[in-house]
Scaffold this active site. Structure first.
Site, PDB file in Angstrom:
ATOM      1  CB  CYS A  50      15.796   0.044 -11.451  1.00 52.59           C
ATOM      2  SG  CYS A  50      15.556   1.307 -10.258  1.00 52.59           S
ATOM      3  CB  CYS A  94       1.747  -5.225  -4.008  1.00 50.62           C
ATOM      4  SG  CYS A  94       0.937  -5.665  -2.406  1.00 50.62           S
ATOM      5  CB  CYS A 186       3.058  -0.140   2.308  1.00 49.60           C
ATOM      6  SG  CYS A 186       3.827  -1.728   2.287  1.00 49.60           S
ATOM      7  NE  ARG A 258       2.071  -6.974   3.372  1.00 48.62           N
ATOM      8  CZ  ARG A 258       1.918  -5.803   3.397  1.00 48.62           C
ATOM      9  NH1 ARG A 258       2.857  -4.927   2.731  1.00 48.62           N
ATOM     10  NH2 ARG A 258       0.861  -5.039   3.623  1.00 48.62           N
TER      11      ARG A 258
HETATM   12  S1  SF4 Z   1      15.271  -1.820  -5.101  1.00 51.13           S
HETATM   13 FE1  SF4 Z   1      13.898  -0.585  -6.430  1.00 51.13          FE
HETATM   14  S2  SF4 Z   1      14.841   1.290  -6.538  1.00 51.13           S
HETATM   15 FE2  SF4 Z   1      16.511  -0.011  -5.814  1.00 51.13          FE
HETATM   16  S3  SF4 Z   1      17.345  -0.823  -7.648  1.00 51.13           S
HETATM   17 FE3  SF4 Z   1      15.726  -2.251  -7.190  1.00 51.13          FE
HETATM   18  S4  SF4 Z   1      14.126  -1.793  -8.341  1.00 51.13           S
HETATM   19 FE4  SF4 Z   1      15.414   0.222  -8.339  1.00 51.13          FE
END
Ligand code: SF4
Length: 313
Positions: A50, A94, A186, A258
């Protein structure tokens, strides 16, 4: 900031714990089915790689944690995992994808297909795919999605200490798109990242101020993962989590709260106090995206001991 609510919550935070629990439990009972627990199951449909720089997250390319980068899971595998979760008592599934934002491409089309398939099962379907625009939110809703997860994580003022690759406003915009499309929201946060009590209260206030009140609020305890900037963060006492849940219950009486990441670090008794404070939902299954979760047998032993009944759709 709504300073009156801030002051009220701050005052409540410093109440003797039993007084705070008593108040939270009264609100909980007035708004929820007694002794009912919602069980969710999380499937990491696209792991790692990511481009965001969230300091707590091993899936960020900016961190050196060793999370494998995987392509989008195939629909058949997702469907099988969902059926298994349903058998184990989950009422919501989810889907988590480690993306900064959704691109309208073949992967997104596959996710829409996945949602169409899952929505045929007796399950609520939620997903977390990063930022979405209005059109994508509408497409997700049309495919049968129940809820969209997008956490605010912490207060507006502490946010840049934890993440600098996006703005708080970006989070709020995505939540606005999801809510406007008719999706349940959510959204919650993580405590134990070095933030102050005021930051935690500000997070709760930010959640109450969203145009569409979150139907679910995950409260996570930081799980420090090696290779992330927060790897050496000192754990906070469970009392702080219990107080945070109680305040969230008071401020958001109708939302499901949650008890999420970090639950496996809590004793049965600490979890029980979280339930007494107003938590009425957990993730079931041995993994939470990339970190460990509680053992399922152990969870069922606890639910039985407490007389908690699983919510059924
Ligand atoms: S929390 Fe989500 S947006 Fe942030 S680095 Fe991890 S996967 Fe990416």
């Amino acid at each position: 900031m709504n300073s009156q609510l801030f002051e009220e919550l701050k005052l409540k935070y410093s109440l003797p714990l039993l007084d705070l629990l008593y108040e939270a439990q009264q609100i909980h009972r007035a708004n929820h089915v007694q002794n009912e627990i919602f069980v969710n199951s999380l499937i990491n449909i696209k792991s790692g790689g990511c481009s965001e720089n969230c300091s707590y997250c091993p899936q960020s390319v900016h961190n050196t944690a060793k999370v494998p980068v995987e392509k989008l899971m195939n629909n058949h595998e997702v469907l099988n995992k969902a059926k298994e979760a349903l058998k184990n008592g989950a009422s919501r599934i989810c889907l988590g994808a480690a993306w900064r934002e959704v691109r309208s491409n073949r992967d997104f089309d596959r996710i829409l297909e996945m949602i169409r398939d899952l929505s045929q099962l007796n399950l609520e379907v939620c997903c977390t795919l990063g930022m979405i625009n209005q059109k994508q939110a509408i497409q997700l809703k049309k495919a049968g999605l129940t809820a969209y997860n997008h956490n605010l994580d912490t207060s507006d003022t502490y946010y840049s200490e934890v993440i600098s690759s996006r703005e708080y406003e970006d989070r709020i915009n995505t939540l606005q798109h999801a809510g406007a499309a008719g999706l349940s929201l959510c959204s919650g946060g993580i405590i134990g990242m070095g933030e102050s009590i005021d930051d935690r209260i500000s997070l709760i206030i930010a959640l109450t101020k969203l145009t569409h009140t979150p139907e679910s609020v995950p409260i996570n305890l930081l799980v420090p993962v090696e290779g992330t900037p927060l790897q050496n963060q000192e754990p906070i006492p469970s009392w702080e989590l219990i107080r945070m849940i109680a305040l969230t219950r008071i401020a958001l009486p109708k939302s499901r709260i949650r008890l999420s990441a970090g639950r496996n670090k809590l004793s049965h008794e600490a979890q029980t106090l979280c339930f007494l404070a107003g938590a009425n939902s957990v993730f079931l299954g041995e993994k939470l995206l990339t970190t460990e979760n509680n053992c399922m047998e152990d969870d069922f032993q606890l639910f039985n001991a407490l007389g908690l009944i699983l919510h059924k759709n």
